[in-house]
Design a protein around this motif. Structure first.
Motif: not given
Length: 316
Positions: A122-129, A82-92
């Protein structure tokens, strides 16, 4: 029964319920190319110059030419993401149903499953670092998970509010964070999610997204096209939705020129040139639900949803 109905309603609004869970096979694509218009995609992010999108049946697609062409990445799951997030150009990180969390360290080329809890439903909808080590994932029924080792292990966090769905997170390196969700839920954290304060909400319907516009400025949006801006870290809110924009808003992005793009049901596109102070509305030709958007350095945008991925030129 009320919990089941609430989750089902959210998924219908997202446009995923009938589409993502229908007993149909995914289209078969060559290993090096994918028709990104034939897959339901629910999240999109940039990894350096690469665009990465996630969606139904564990599909991850990547583009190295700003969304003009796509190819399939290797993933270990067929669970909807449902959601994708990258902390830098390679790790997400990508999250999805069954509390699945995937991790990549090669800009989305390959993925490893680092967490799942299918029994909890329980589906997850968001991720943040917050930084390279500590991150938070949020989802249905007030589910929260935390990692302190760069996403390799995840542990449940105490739920700060009942069993309402947490739909979106936004924040910054200063530790300011907003969490929005079902029934007008808005919660604020000043310590990157270690503690939370409930904010008086300007709206009783569900919020599906939130963007940080500046140091104390935020934009939250959701059901029936409702969008609100705050310039005091959520202490007060002003409605900013243009007249006639009644389609639910599902995702958004900050634009390089300081503008804001919101997307949603019926192919709605709301664009602001004054950083969320006001919006103009238009729709895509096919009218299919849009779930998320990302802005590219060139000024182009990539939107994803029921019709897969599409590239929009700046101003187009």
């Amino acid at each position: 029964m009320n919990k089941i109905f609430g989750l089902a309603f959210f998924l219908v609004v997202l446009g995923a319920a009938a589409f993502a869970f229908s007993p149909r096979p995914l289209p078969v694509f060559p290993a090096t190319v994918v028709s990104a218009s034939r897959v339901l995609l629910l999240g999109v992010a940039t990894a350096g110059k690469r665009v990465v999108a996630v969606g139904e049946r564990g599909v991850v697609v990547v583009s190295d030419d700003e969304g003009r062409s796509w190819r399939v990445a290797k993933t270990p799951t067929e669970i909807t993401l449902t959601h994708v997030h990258f902390v830098d150009a390679r790790r997400g990180y990508a999250v999805g149903h069954d509390a699945v969390i995937l991790m990549t360290e090669d800009a989305g080329e390959t993925w490893t499953q680092v967490h799942a809890a299918p029994a909890e439903e329980k589906p997850l909808f968001a991720v943040w670092f917050e930084n390279a080590d500590r991150g938070i994932a949020a989802g249905a029924y007030s589910s929260l998970y935390q990692t302190t080792d760069g996403g390799r292990r995840w542990q449940p966090m105490p739920a700060p509010e009942g069993d309402r769905h947490f739909n979106a997170l936004a924040g910054g390196a200063d530790g300011k964070l907003l969490l929005v969700g079902e029934s007008g839920l808005i919660m604020r954290s000043g310590d990157a999610g270690r503690s939370w304060t409930m904010i008086d909400s300007p709206y009783k319907g569900s919020f599906f997204g939130v963007l940080r516009l500046g140091d104390a400025s935020w934009l939250t949006f959701g059901l029936r096209g409702n969008a609100f801006r705050s310039d005091d870290d959520g202490d007060s809110w002003k409605p900013v939705t243009p007249a006639g924009a009644g389609a639910s808003l599902m995702g958004g992005a900050l634009l390089p020129d300081g503008g804001v793009l919101l997307v949603g049901r019926e192919g709605v596109l709301l664009e602001s040139r004054d950083r969320g102070g006001s919006f103009t509305a238009r729709k895509t030709a096919d009218g299919k639900t849009l779930a998320a958007a990302v802005a590219l350095p060139s000024g182009a945008r990539v939107v994803v949803g029921e019709g897969g991925a599409a590239r929009l030129e700046a101003g187009g």
